[in-house]
Design a protein around this motif. Structure first.
Motif, mmCIF file in Angstrom:
data_model
loop_
_atom_site.group_PDB
_atom_site.id
_atom_site.type_symbol
_atom_site.label_atom_id
_atom_site.label_comp_id
_atom_site.label_asym_id
_atom_site.label_seq_id
_atom_site.Cartn_x
_atom_site.Cartn_y
_atom_site.Cartn_z
ATOM 1 N N GLU A 151 0.816 -1.212 0.000
ATOM 2 C CA GLU A 151 0.000 0.000 0.000
ATOM 3 C C GLU A 151 0.851 1.263 0.000
ATOM 4 N N ILE A 152 1.871 1.296 0.874
ATOM 5 C CA ILE A 152 2.769 2.454 0.964
ATOM 6 C C ILE A 152 4.202 1.959 0.785
ATOM 7 N N PRO A 155 3.305 0.433 -5.056
ATOM 8 C CA PRO A 155 1.977 0.326 -4.437
ATOM 9 C C PRO A 155 1.026 -0.460 -5.331
#
Length: 379
Positions: free
Chosen positions: A320-321, A351
């Protein structure tokens, strides 16, 4: 990382700057019904650098202020080389203090700031001049001696504050979050300076911080506090490699604290699962895991890795990050059940990339259940 035994050069010791032993025996502090510091037992040896580590409100600054005489004890006693000092006022204890805000006199030069305490004690001019020049050289401020604090950088002001404390040749120097007002690069530089000054001047130092990296790099021993109680005392290596509980693990960089349930256990370890994660790990301390037991599993980001081709992972997640940290990337990934995992990798990750993550069983530590979601446990 510093060694367990303090490395103090004997030739650098100054007369009167050392103590043999400082003892805190059952030292506690309460405010009405609230106990800010539970009975603390601690012995500090001469020449040692001890860091009190923990989150805001854990009792570390309370302990320092009790030691300094700024707060009276609710119970217990403090002994310096066998003599009780907790009944003495702060000025009679003779300790050096370094605060977050430096507390320098803006109208005095660097030299005058450092000399102030000696003048108040009636030390002769010649002795004051000698001590001040020695300390100016030690903290690398000889060329700044004529300047006022307003013309100095934050790091230089901090060195003035340290010089003012050690010029008194105190038996103990107390430092309360002294680097918290500096930027990241300057904090790193001042960490090295503080350790160098500690060693060259033969100091005994008690240092308060909430920064585990700072504590690990500076201290000979760490005292980890939580809610006024001692969680663990030991060398940086002992706490880093063998945290006593999940809260100590959080402060020692085990950012992944996973609330799981034990599936099975044997002589080789335990198997636990939950929220899209299934892994084998190593029970810590007196934990005797059994099927159905709730546990908290601690894993460092550097030990959680992307599984090799053909290797069975402990969890499937989606990046995600992604943060660029030079040669490695720090990845925050989310499992299908919404659990967040932190890992470091030398691979290129973007990501949205699906990841299969793995960890070696000896790097996944099983602790008793914290009783709260892992996301709420922060250093």
């Amino acid at each position: 990382m510093t060694k367990a035994e303090p490395a103090v050069a004997p030739a650098a010791r100054r007369p009167g700057s050392q103590l043999d032993e400082l003892q805190l025996r059952g030292v506690s502090r309460a405010y009405g019904a609230h106990t800010a510091l539970q009975p603390l037992e601690l012995t500090v040896r001469g020449g040692e650098f001890v860091a009190l580590l923990g989150p805001s409100g854990c009792g570390k600054t309370t302990a320092l202020n009790c030691l300094a005489g700024l707060l009276p004890l609710t119970s217990g006693e403090i002994l310096l080389d066998g003599k009780r000092i907790d009944t003495l006022p702060p000025e009679k204890r003779g300790f050096g203090m370094v605060f977050q805000n430096y507390a320098l006199f803006p109208h005095l030069t660097v030299r005058a700031n450092i000399a102030f305490g000696l003048k108040m004690r009636g030390v002769s001019r010649s002795e004051t001049a000698r001590r001040v020049e020695d300390v100016l050289r030690l903290v690398h401020l000889t060329e700044q001696a004529h300047k006022h604090p307003g013309r100095l950088s934050g790091g230089q002001q901090q060195r003035v504050a340290i010089a003012r404390a050690i010029v008194m040749e105190p038996p103990l120097v107390l430092m309360d979050e002294p680097l918290s007002n500096l930027d990241a690069a300057l904090r790193l530089e001042m960490r090295s300076e503080i350790r160098r000054i500690h060693q060259e001047f033969g100091l005994t130092t008690l240092y308060v911080t909430h920064d585990q990296e700072e504590a690990l790099s500076l201290a000979d021993r760490l005292v980890v506090l939580r809610e006024g109680r001692v969680s663990q005392i030991g060398t940086p290596a002992e706490l880093y490699e063998h945290p006593a509980d999940a809260h100590v693990a959080a402060f020692m960089g085990y950012r992944n604290l996973l609330p799981l349930r034990v599936v099975s256990a044997d002589a080789d370890g335990a198997l636990a699962e939950g929220r899209g994660i299934r892994l084998r790990g190593t029970p810590v301390g007196e934990l005797d895991p059994h099927a159905g037991q709730s546990v908290t599993v601690a894993v460092r980001p550097e030990d959680l890795r992307i599984a090799e081709e053909g290797e069975e992972g402990v969890a499937e997640a989606v990046a995600e990050i992604v943060e660029y940290h030079g040669r490695v990337q720090h990845v925050e990934a989310v499992t299908r059940d919404g659990h967040r995992l932190h890992l470091k990798t030398g691979r290129h990750v973007r990501p949205g990339d699906p990841l299969s993550v793995a960890v070696d069983p000896e790097r996944a530590l099983f602790f008793p259940d914290l009783g709260q979601p892992a996301e709420e446990v922060t250093p």
